[in-house]
Design a protein around this motif. Structure first.
Motif, PDB file in Angstrom:
ATOM      1  N   PRO A   1       0.932  -1.208   0.047  1.00  0.00           N
ATOM      2  CA  PRO A   1       0.043  -0.086   0.069  1.00  0.00           C
ATOM      3  C   PRO A   1       0.676   1.448   0.062  1.00  0.00           C
ATOM      4  O   PRO A   1       0.121   2.324  -0.320  1.00  0.00           O
ATOM      5  CB  PRO A   1      -0.745   0.031   1.349  1.00  0.00           C
ATOM      6  CG  PRO A   1      -0.242  -1.037   2.104  1.00  0.00           C
ATOM      7  CD  PRO A   1       0.488  -2.094   1.412  1.00  0.00           C
ATOM      8  N   LYS A   2       2.238   1.199   0.478  1.00  0.00           N
ATOM      9  CA  LYS A   2       3.112   2.220   0.286  1.00  0.00           C
ATOM     10  C   LYS A   2       3.637   2.624  -0.923  1.00  0.00           C
ATOM     11  O   LYS A   2       4.645   3.467  -1.212  1.00  0.00           O
ATOM     12  CB  LYS A   2       3.971   2.337   1.570  1.00  0.00           C
ATOM     13  CG  LYS A   2       3.005   2.440   2.817  1.00  0.00           C
ATOM     14  CD  LYS A   2       4.340   2.008   4.328  1.00  0.00           C
ATOM     15  CE  LYS A   2       3.510   2.155   5.186  1.00  0.00           C
ATOM     16  NZ  LYS A   2       4.475   1.996   6.707  1.00  0.00           N
TER      17      LYS A   2
ATOM     18  N   GLU B   1      -3.124  -9.078   6.460  1.00  0.00           N
ATOM     19  CA  GLU B   1      -3.244  -7.571   6.671  1.00  0.00           C
ATOM     20  C   GLU B   1      -2.560  -7.127   7.837  1.00  0.00           C
ATOM     21  O   GLU B   1      -2.550  -6.024   8.018  1.00  0.00           O
ATOM     22  CB  GLU B   1      -4.921  -7.584   6.671  1.00  0.00           C
ATOM     23  CG  GLU B   1      -5.575  -7.909   5.457  1.00  0.00           C
ATOM     24  CD  GLU B   1      -7.073  -8.245   5.424  1.00  0.00           C
ATOM     25  OE1 GLU B   1      -7.680  -7.537   6.415  1.00  0.00           O
ATOM     26  OE2 GLU B   1      -7.803  -9.088   4.792  1.00  0.00           O
TER      27      GLU B   1
ATOM     28  N   ARG C   1       0.854  -0.556  -5.503  1.00  0.00           N
ATOM     29  CA  ARG C   1      -0.414  -0.413  -4.953  1.00  0.00           C
ATOM     30  C   ARG C   1      -1.595  -0.293  -5.586  1.00  0.00           C
ATOM     31  O   ARG C   1      -1.629   0.074  -6.929  1.00  0.00           O
ATOM     32  CB  ARG C   1      -0.057   1.124  -4.031  1.00  0.00           C
ATOM     33  CG  ARG C   1      -0.001   2.227  -4.921  1.00  0.00           C
ATOM     34  CD  ARG C   1       0.268   3.663  -4.197  1.00  0.00           C
ATOM     35  NE  ARG C   1       0.344   4.802  -4.913  1.00  0.00           N
ATOM     36  CZ  ARG C   1      -0.398   5.404  -5.574  1.00  0.00           C
ATOM     37  NH1 ARG C   1      -1.816   5.344  -5.450  1.00  0.00           N
ATOM     38  NH2 ARG C   1      -0.274   6.457  -6.364  1.00  0.00           N
TER      39      ARG C   1
ATOM     40  N   GLU D   1      -9.238   8.673  -0.300  1.00  0.00           N
ATOM     41  CA  GLU D   1      -8.584   9.340   1.121  1.00  0.00           C
ATOM     42  C   GLU D   1      -9.246   8.898   2.373  1.00  0.00           C
ATOM     43  O   GLU D   1     -10.519   8.805   2.505  1.00  0.00           O
ATOM     44  CB  GLU D   1      -8.490  10.925   1.044  1.00  0.00           C
ATOM     45  CG  GLU D   1      -7.723  11.656   2.001  1.00  0.00           C
ATOM     46  CD  GLU D   1      -7.827  12.913   1.961  1.00  0.00           C
ATOM     47  OE1 GLU D   1      -7.396  13.619   2.992  1.00  0.00           O
ATOM     48  OE2 GLU D   1      -8.307  13.472   0.618  1.00  0.00           O
ATOM     49  N   GLY D   2      -8.541   8.620   3.507  1.00  0.00           N
ATOM     50  CA  GLY D   2      -8.808   8.084   4.603  1.00  0.00           C
ATOM     51  C   GLY D   2      -8.987   6.646   4.654  1.00  0.00           C
ATOM     52  O   GLY D   2      -9.130   6.032   5.803  1.00  0.00           O
ATOM     53  N   VAL D   3      -9.001   5.913   3.940  1.00  0.00           N
ATOM     54  CA  VAL D   3      -8.832   4.305   3.652  1.00  0.00           C
ATOM     55  C   VAL D   3      -7.522   3.778   3.638  1.00  0.00           C
ATOM     56  O   VAL D   3      -6.603   4.245   2.537  1.00  0.00           O
ATOM     57  CB  VAL D   3      -9.529   3.681   2.484  1.00  0.00           C
ATOM     58  CG1 VAL D   3      -9.701   2.264   2.359  1.00  0.00           C
ATOM     59  CG2 VAL D   3     -11.118   3.986   2.588  1.00  0.00           C
ATOM     60  N   ASP D   4      -6.727   3.167   4.474  1.00  0.00           N
ATOM     61  CA  ASP D   4      -5.640   2.838   4.447  1.00  0.00           C
ATOM     62  C   ASP D   4      -5.070   1.595   3.771  1.00  0.00           C
ATOM     63  O   ASP D   4      -4.039   1.126   3.233  1.00  0.00           O
ATOM     64  CB  ASP D   4      -5.019   2.802   5.800  1.00  0.00           C
ATOM     65  CG  ASP D   4      -5.560   1.712   6.906  1.00  0.00           C
ATOM     66  OD1 ASP D   4      -6.561   1.168   6.378  1.00  0.00           O
ATOM     67  OD2 ASP D   4      -5.025   2.061   7.918  1.00  0.00           O
ATOM     68  N   SER D   5      -6.150   0.528   3.570  1.00  0.00           N
ATOM     69  CA  SER D   5      -5.779  -0.711   2.932  1.00  0.00           C
ATOM     70  C   SER D   5      -7.156  -1.445   2.617  1.00  0.00           C
ATOM     71  O   SER D   5      -8.237  -0.937   2.978  1.00  0.00           O
ATOM     72  CB  SER D   5      -5.152  -1.613   3.951  1.00  0.00           C
ATOM     73  OG  SER D   5      -5.778  -2.055   4.984  1.00  0.00           O
TER      74      SER D   5
END
Length: 265
Positions: free
Chosen positions: A189-190, A211, A228, A233-237
């Motif tokens: 994700p990064k 996870e 990725r 925005e605000g959802v990390d995964s």
């Protein structure tokens, strides 16, 4: 008709609800009509089938005709050999498939590596998706949930019978895969690279981590593309199974597109 929970076949099947027994015996349980039908496509793996006596009609006749050994049991005994609240009444005891490295394509292969995934429902969904998306083999690294856990088997919808899945894979096997020319595409994700911009042609191994635990250190030392999936925005995964499906179908799309273009030349 088997009427007692002390019957040897019932006792044997019930032990297979535990991983230690599955590992020791090399057997596992398959429950439900659709799943047992998938197992019957590999009849050499089906040891015996237990059918509750209240299951009637074409379904019962089908298993009676196709399985090597089918036994009627009293309906209340079904709960002794399943972990579901409302069992279907049909359970098969199966041998674990055996695969070797010769099952892995030398060229144009798509491998899925699952690392540190602990949730059985997620793993089953991933195996089902991999089967549907044209994956040639799956590597389950050490630390991943047992693929023969009953919940994994139910969620996989029979995938384990149809393509190679290697359990308890270690770092050396991952390195060997790279030595054979497979390129790693790691879901991260990064990462800066969006998954649709990655190259999935040729020999590719897609890596999906758990996870919570993420991916193992071995993937830090090996050359890999990290990709990725863009998120609001605000959802990390994303759920690991969902992320896996999105990436595998991008690989499917690219790989089938190049095959179609090649066939038109």
């Amino acid at each position: 008709m088997i009427t007692s929970r002390r019957n040897a076949l019932i006792k044997y099947a019930s032990r297979l609800l535990e991983r230690k027994a599955r590992d020791r015996e090399g057997k596992f349980l398959v429950e439900g009509v659709r799943m047992v039908r998938e197992a019957m496509k590999r009849p050499e793996l089906v040891e015996y089938v237990l059918v509750a006596c209240d299951v009637t009609g074409e379904m019962e006749e089908e298993f009676w005709r196709d399985a090597a050994s089918v036994y009627r049991i009293r309906p209340e005994l079904v709960k002794e050999i399943t972990d579901t609240e409302n069992p279907s009444g049909i359970v098969a005891v199966c041998r674990k498939p055996v695969w070797d490295w010769e099952s892995i394509p030398e060229s144009d292969g798509l491998i899925l590596i699952v690392d540190n995934l602990r949730d059985p429902g997620n793993l089953g969904t991933i195996l089902r998706t991999a089967w549907a998306a044209g994956v040639d083999a799956v590597f389950l690294l050490k630390g991943t949930v047992d693929m023969y856990n009953p919940k994994v088997i139910r969620s996989s919808m029979g995938a384990v019978f149809h393509f190679p899945v290697f359990e308890r894979v270690g770092n050396d096997e991952v390195r060997e895969l790279c030595h054979r020319g497979y390129r790693l595409v790691v879901a991260d994700p990064k990462a800066s690279l969006v998954f649709t911009d990655a190259d999935y042609y040729g020999n590719v191994a897609v890596v999906i981590g758990g996870e919570t635990a993420g991916i193992s250190a071995v993937f830090e030392e090996l050359p890999a593309s990290r990709v990725r999936i863009p998120l609001r925005e605000g959802v990390d995964s994303l759920n690991a199974a969902v992320a896996c499906g999105i990436i595998l179908y991008e690989a499917w799309s690219q790989r089938h597109l190049v095959r179609e273009n090649t066939s038109m030349i």
